[in-house]
Design a protein around this motif. Sequence first.
Motif, PDB file in Angstrom:
ATOM      1  N   THR A  20     -15.660  16.102  14.761  1.00 53.06           N
ATOM      2  CA  THR A  20     -16.451  14.870  14.836  1.00 53.06           C
ATOM      3  C   THR A  20     -17.717  14.978  13.984  1.00 53.06           C
ATOM      4  N   TYR A  21     -18.314  16.182  13.946  1.00 59.16           N
ATOM      5  CA  TYR A  21     -19.528  16.348  13.145  1.00 59.16           C
ATOM      6  C   TYR A  21     -19.211  16.330  11.663  1.00 59.16           C
ATOM      7  N   GLU A  22     -17.991  16.730  11.311  1.00 58.11           N
ATOM      8  CA  GLU A  22     -17.559  16.614   9.917  1.00 58.11           C
ATOM      9  C   GLU A  22     -17.403  15.139   9.549  1.00 58.11           C
ATOM     10  N   LEU A  23     -16.896  14.341  10.478  1.00 59.97           N
ATOM     11  CA  LEU A  23     -16.788  12.898  10.231  1.00 59.97           C
ATOM     12  C   LEU A  23     -18.175  12.298  10.037  1.00 59.97           C
ATOM     13  N   ALA A  24     -19.145  12.785  10.824  1.00 61.35           N
ATOM     14  CA  ALA A  24     -20.518  12.284  10.689  1.00 61.35           C
ATOM     15  C   ALA A  24     -21.047  12.637   9.303  1.00 61.35           C
ATOM     16  N   SER A  25     -20.718  13.840   8.842  1.00 58.99           N
ATOM     17  CA  SER A  25     -21.134  14.286   7.513  1.00 58.99           C
ATOM     18  C   SER A  25     -20.503  13.406   6.439  1.00 58.99           C
ATOM     19  N   PHE A  26     -19.234  13.103   6.596  1.00 55.72           N
ATOM     20  CA  PHE A  26     -18.526  12.210   5.671  1.00 55.72           C
ATOM     21  C   PHE A  26     -19.183  10.836   5.665  1.00 55.72           C
ATOM     22  N   ALA A  27     -19.487  10.340   6.856  1.00 54.34           N
ATOM     23  CA  ALA A  27     -20.080   9.000   6.967  1.00 54.34           C
ATOM     24  C   ALA A  27     -21.457   8.963   6.314  1.00 54.34           C
ATOM     25  N   ARG A  28     -22.209  10.052   6.475  1.00 58.17           N
ATOM     26  CA  ARG A  28     -23.533  10.110   5.829  1.00 58.17           C
ATOM     27  C   ARG A  28     -23.377  10.004   4.324  1.00 58.17           C
ATOM     28  N   GLU A  29     -22.421  10.756   3.792  1.00 56.47           N
ATOM     29  CA  GLU A  29     -22.214  10.740   2.343  1.00 56.47           C
ATOM     30  C   GLU A  29     -21.756   9.348   1.898  1.00 56.47           C
ATOM     31  N   LEU A  30     -20.858   8.752   2.639  1.00 59.45           N
ATOM     32  CA  LEU A  30     -20.360   7.417   2.306  1.00 59.45           C
ATOM     33  C   LEU A  30     -21.501   6.398   2.360  1.00 59.45           C
ATOM     34  N   SER A  31     -22.413   6.575   3.311  1.00 63.51           N
ATOM     35  CA  SER A  31     -23.499   5.598   3.455  1.00 63.51           C
ATOM     36  C   SER A  31     -24.501   5.681   2.307  1.00 63.51           C
ATOM     37  N   THR A  32     -24.548   6.827   1.602  1.00 58.08           N
ATOM     38  CA  THR A  32     -25.465   6.913   0.460  1.00 58.08           C
ATOM     39  C   THR A  32     -24.983   6.027  -0.688  1.00 58.08           C
ATOM     40  N   PHE A  33     -23.677   5.779  -0.751  1.00 59.36           N
ATOM     41  CA  PHE A  33     -23.151   4.920  -1.814  1.00 59.36           C
ATOM     42  C   PHE A  33     -23.122   3.459  -1.414  1.00 59.36           C
ATOM     43  N   SER A  34     -23.144   3.222  -0.089  1.00 62.16           N
ATOM     44  CA  SER A  34     -22.739   1.889   0.333  1.00 62.16           C
ATOM     45  C   SER A  34     -23.729   1.187   1.246  1.00 62.16           C
ATOM     46  N   SER A  35     -24.837   1.803   1.546  1.00 65.16           N
ATOM     47  CA  SER A  35     -25.846   1.298   2.468  1.00 65.16           C
ATOM     48  C   SER A  35     -25.244   0.672   3.721  1.00 65.16           C
ATOM     49  N   LEU A  36     -24.482   1.516   4.408  1.00 66.73           N
ATOM     50  CA  LEU A  36     -23.863   1.102   5.666  1.00 66.73           C
ATOM     51  C   LEU A  36     -24.394   2.015   6.760  1.00 66.73           C
ATOM     52  N   ASP A  37     -24.396   1.519   7.983  1.00 67.41           N
ATOM     53  CA  ASP A  37     -24.873   2.331   9.105  1.00 67.41           C
ATOM     54  C   ASP A  37     -23.715   3.040   9.785  1.00 67.41           C
ATOM     55  N   PRO A  38     -23.740   4.387   9.839  1.00 68.52           N
ATOM     56  CA  PRO A  38     -22.706   5.060  10.642  1.00 68.52           C
ATOM     57  C   PRO A  38     -22.881   4.753  12.117  1.00 68.52           C
ATOM     58  N   HIS A  39     -21.773   4.611  12.807  1.00 69.13           N
ATOM     59  CA  HIS A  39     -21.795   4.265  14.231  1.00 69.13           C
ATOM     60  C   HIS A  39     -20.590   4.915  14.885  1.00 69.13           C
ATOM     61  N   LEU A  40     -20.852   5.714  15.935  1.00 67.24           N
ATOM     62  CA  LEU A  40     -19.754   6.440  16.576  1.00 67.24           C
ATOM     63  C   LEU A  40     -19.147   5.628  17.708  1.00 67.24           C
ATOM     64  N   VAL A  41     -17.860   5.821  17.911  1.00 66.30           N
ATOM     65  CA  VAL A  41     -17.183   5.185  19.050  1.00 66.30           C
ATOM     66  C   VAL A  41     -16.383   6.261  19.763  1.00 66.30           C
ATOM     67  N   ILE A  42     -16.494   6.297  21.076  1.00 66.00           N
ATOM     68  CA  ILE A  42     -15.718   7.261  21.857  1.00 66.00           C
ATOM     69  C   ILE A  42     -15.040   6.526  23.011  1.00 66.00           C
ATOM     70  N   LEU A  43     -13.775   6.874  23.237  1.00 61.10           N
ATOM     71  CA  LEU A  43     -13.015   6.250  24.340  1.00 61.10           C
ATOM     72  C   LEU A  43     -12.589   7.300  25.338  1.00 61.10           C
ATOM     73  N   GLY A  44     -12.502   6.920  26.573  1.00 60.93           N
ATOM     74  CA  GLY A  44     -11.982   7.840  27.588  1.00 60.93           C
ATOM     75  C   GLY A  44     -12.403   7.387  28.964  1.00 60.93           C
ATOM     76  N   ASP A  45     -12.107   8.203  29.966  1.00 56.54           N
ATOM     77  CA  ASP A  45     -12.466   7.756  31.310  1.00 56.54           C
ATOM     78  C   ASP A  45     -13.724   8.418  31.868  1.00 56.54           C
ATOM     79  N   ALA A  46     -14.427   9.212  31.080  1.00 58.33           N
ATOM     80  CA  ALA A  46     -15.700   9.793  31.549  1.00 58.33           C
ATOM     81  C   ALA A  46     -16.488  10.244  30.328  1.00 58.33           C
ATOM     82  N   VAL A  47     -16.801   9.293  29.476  1.00 54.74           N
ATOM     83  CA  VAL A  47     -17.308   9.666  28.142  1.00 54.74           C
ATOM     84  C   VAL A  47     -18.807   9.519  27.949  1.00 54.74           C
TER      85      VAL A  47
END
Lengths: 332, 258
Positions: A20-47
């Motif tokens: 998940t932290y690698e995805l955050a790293s990817f999103a950070r890099e992607l946001s430098t090109f695209s001025s988008l806000d990274p936002h995490l989503v988690i699903l489950g029954d006790a999250v």
Amino acid sequence: MKHRIIIIVEHFGGKLNPVTYELASFARELSTFSSLDPHLVILGDAVERYAHDIAHQTGFDVTAVEVPGLASYNAEVYINVLGELIPGLDPVYVCCAHTSQGMDFAPRLAVRLGAACITSVECLHEEGGRIRFARAIYGGKIVANVVSGTQLTVITVLPGAFPPPELENTEPGLVILSTIPSESHRSRSLETKLCRPVESVFAYARVIVSAGRGIGKKENLSLLEKLASVFPRSAVAGSRPVCDVGWLEYNRQIGLTGATVTPELYIACGVSGAVQHVAGMRDSGFVVAVNNDKHAAIFNVADVCIVEDLTTFIPLLVDECLRGSSRGDRDT
Amino acid sequence: MRILVCVKDVPAPVAGIRIDSAATWITIDKSYPFMLNRFDEFAIEEALLIKEKFPETVVEAITVGPERSALALRRTIGMGAGKGIHILVEHGGYISPFVIASMMASYAWDKGYGLILTGIMSEDHMHGQVGPVLAELLSWPCATSVVYERIQKCQLRVYAEREIEGGYRDCLDLALPAVLSIQTGINRPRYPSLSNVLRAKKAHLETIRADTLQPPDSQEHLIELTYPQKSRAGKILQGTPKEKAFQLFTILSEKAFI
């Protein structure tokens, strides 16, 4: 409000998957090109507790969706819930890990959302105003640079390709809680069971000699075993195809669906170097590759390359090593 | 029950593959033939094992590709499948998995299949998408990376185990019809029998021109092909095998591995 890069958090057995932290790293890099806000989503029954942890670690906002009864990953539920939730989050990208879970739901979620799906992304760059996603094809011999043709794009990110940076002190992101009931009717999760021992056969190995399909036949494993025996604390391993044909047990498999190892020395014999295998050994200290295909992808991730037939070369190497050791013994 | 297996022909893994002058596609060393995607062999074998268990089962294969792709169908029939369906495209270039799956869905949706099997990915483009995309287009349940399956006696549900990381398996119960993408190691694919190979050679394939299925536009575009950058020194040793062995020994000694 800015548009978003949605990151789907992966968790299993009560633990957050560090990918998940690698995805955050990817999103950070992607946001430098695209001025988008990274936002995490988690699903489950006790999250909720995970949500606060990752909001703290990444500094990104998190939407934690309680799905009553969702004790573990289920594709049908994930696609139904995310298919309902994501359009309302102003998404431009949805990022998942290229793991068994991500590969299972990402392409289906993409269809549900009317989005392109680009899998196993290793790298990205911007050119001509468009983001190009790089992914390996033809066993890793060629890189395909792909652009999306849809407004929303689902990406799966190859583990190991975007290592997370050192933790910094960041302001924790906001946690937004919601509940979306959903049940799986047509694909019910029964249980998750452990089928192979957790203890790694590679735990104490300083040196790993690994076999790819290029060894040709099971009998040639003995050459690798002889080579491994030259080094103290060594082990023999293999790529998945070698295990599929029964030449090695699956607990010796290295790769995306096998073990990840970081020995001081990795000697790859007859290994093509497809990304699925490389993902399991890319952080080895020193890599030697022996393959008679001079275009084998393994040579791009090796420190030393030997283009030779391993059935000729390995016995010669073993001879040199044994003679060298006895020279050393005579000298002392 | 009717089972459809999705198959693909791919260049032989050892074939020399170079990027063409436009950097938008590849040229393949023609001295190597195309082959059946290795991952699909496991899917075909699994379909044949189901047929052995439920003898009235019909196993058919489908492929999307140019003329030469018929070999994948003939190989599948050679292993024991009943019939091949060839969705024929004009060109031999890149087709995205979404377009491939869309055409397969256009064909398959009303043919009464109870199960569709695919390999987990293809050796050439390695997307891993056709199976799950096909399932979603058909609105069927799906499990990927399946290493064990058991069709229930009633033939209305299938029990499947998915291989996941860490040595675990996810166990699921799916309603049929369903799509399963099959992981390697689930079985040992059989060699084609002589009688099946002869049958395959003569088999009439159902050929459907791709444009009659109104394929959608591709949703992602291949812009450029490049060679991977080396991530390490990549020092290529030179000389005879014996000389290289000595050089390598020297390197490893200097690094105190020996």
